[in-house]
Design an enzyme around this catalytic site. Structure first.
Site, PDB file in Angstrom:
ATOM      1  N   LYS A   1       0.853  -1.187   0.000  1.00  0.00           N
ATOM      2  CA  LYS A   1       0.000   0.000   0.000  1.00  0.00           C
ATOM      3  C   LYS A   1       0.891   1.239   0.000  1.00  0.00           C
ATOM      4  O   LYS A   1       1.457   1.599   1.021  1.00  0.00           O
ATOM      5  CB  LYS A   1      -0.926   0.004   1.212  1.00  0.00           C
TER       6      LYS A   1
ATOM      7  N   LYS B   1      -4.411   6.231   3.506  1.00  0.00           N
ATOM      8  CA  LYS B   1      -4.809   6.015   4.907  1.00  0.00           C
ATOM      9  C   LYS B   1      -3.604   5.965   5.831  1.00  0.00           C
ATOM     10  O   LYS B   1      -3.702   6.326   7.014  1.00  0.00           O
ATOM     11  CB  LYS B   1      -5.655   4.758   5.016  1.00  0.00           C
TER      12      LYS B   1
ATOM     13  N   THR C   1      -6.800   1.662  10.477  1.00  0.00           N
ATOM     14  CA  THR C   1      -5.409   2.115  10.577  1.00  0.00           C
ATOM     15  C   THR C   1      -5.278   3.328  11.485  1.00  0.00           C
ATOM     16  O   THR C   1      -4.276   3.490  12.179  1.00  0.00           O
ATOM     17  CB  THR C   1      -4.865   2.445   9.179  1.00  0.00           C
TER      18      THR C   1
END
Length: 335
Positions: free
Chosen positions: A107, A192, A249
């Site tokens: 990510k 995020k 997260t």
């Protein structure tokens, strides 16, 4: 549906996802960089460095030889950090089985090129975009490894390939949904981490739930703005790869980015925070640079991302970042 799957990368998430695949009945070989990790997984059924105390399936095998892991694989799961993906994949490319689904777990947005991970995979492996899938969503590895109920997203431009891999990783504790919006899913997963750093800083400063809720909500708004500018479906950001991943997260103490940000908020320097986390830098510390640059390229306003970048790389104090965010010009919430 792929039966023989190679997972390249034996960190916490790579090991956890290999466990998911093995529990789903797939034939899985996990590549580990270090011999002692591979030996522990194969001989003791545990990864003591990244998932201590979590028993791994007896069917899960591990090796330090990437050629052995890739031999005959129908799907290849790439579980290395985003900023090392290109270099690693270039070395593995000659051994990638023709036609195999390439799945990215990373990510982030690559520094320099500003490419998403699926774009890096397609470019380096020399395959069409429809052969590359991504897994995103709220993926706190330790909880999944402990078999707590989890839902995620398998995104791929080729809907049939997404469904095939969705079936390959289905267990009684891990449920995935499919999506063809790879852009939105990847940007949600990358951004995020940056917002979680901001939430961690707020926690370190002693701020409470109202502040967290504001950062999460406005962080989602700026992520969606960037996504729409890049062609993503706005609805993706209200799903698991957007809001779901963001909440997990930003709120969980298991989140490295949240914990790293907390240290910065309590006054530690970037170097001190890194030393306190065994030399590991949270993904968002790197990604905030590339995401900020990507936003500037497309004329997208991302004030939280910009603030995190300035704290991490320009010495801005977290308290001053908070004051600057609160002091911005007032506007309609939908802008």
């Amino acid at each position: 549906m792929p039966q023989r799957i190679a997972v390249l990368g034996a960190g916490s998430w790579g090991t956890t996802f290999a466990k998911v695949l093995a529990d789903a009945g797939r034939d899985v070989v996990l590549w580990a960089r270090r011999p002692e990790v591979a030996a522990a997984i194969t001989d003791r059924g545990e990864n003591p460095d990244y998932l201590p105390g979590i028993p791994l399936p007896a069917t899960l095998r591990s090796t330090v030889d990437p050629l052995a892991a890739l031999d005959g694989a129908q799907a290849v799961v790439l579980a290395v950090p985003s900023q090392t993906l290109r270099e690693n994949l270039a070395g593995w490319r000659p051994a990638l089985p023709a036609g195999a689904t390439l799945v990215s777990l990373a990510k982030g947005v690559e520094l320099g090129t500003l490419k998403r991970m699926s774009e890096v995979v397609a470019e380096v492996a020399g395959v069409p975009a429809g052969q590359v899938a991504v897994v995103s969503g709220p993926n706190l590895a330790r909880e999944i490894a402990a078999e707590q109920p989890t839902a995620s997203v398998v995104a791929c431009p080729d809907a049939e390939r997404a469904v095939a891999f969705q079936r390959a990783c289905f267990t009684n504790y891990f449920r995935s949904y499919t999506n063809t919006d790879v852009v939105g899913c990847e940007l949600g997963g990358a951004c995020k981490n940056v917002i979680a750093l901001a939430c961690g800083m707020a926690g370190g400063l002693g701020y409470g739930d109202n502040t967290m809720a504001a950062l999460i909500t406005r962080g989602l708004a700026e992520t969606a703005r960037l996504g729409v500018a890049l062609g993503a479906d706005p609805l993706t950001f209200s799903g698991l790869a957007g809001l779901g991943d963001l909440v997990a997260t930003c709120a969980s103490p298991l989140s490295r980015n949240r914990s790293f940000g907390d240290r910065l908020g309590r006054g530690e320097t970037l170097v001190q925070a890194q030393e306190a986390t065994n030399g590991q830098v949270a993904e968002g510390v790197k990604s905030c640079s590339s995401i900020r640059e990507l936003a500037a390229r497309h004329g997208v306003d991302m004030p939280i991302t910009d603030g995190v970048y300035r704290v991490c790389h320009q010495g801005l104090e977290p308290l001053k970042m908070a004051a600057e965010l609160l002091g911005r010009a007032q506007k309609d919430e939908r802008q």
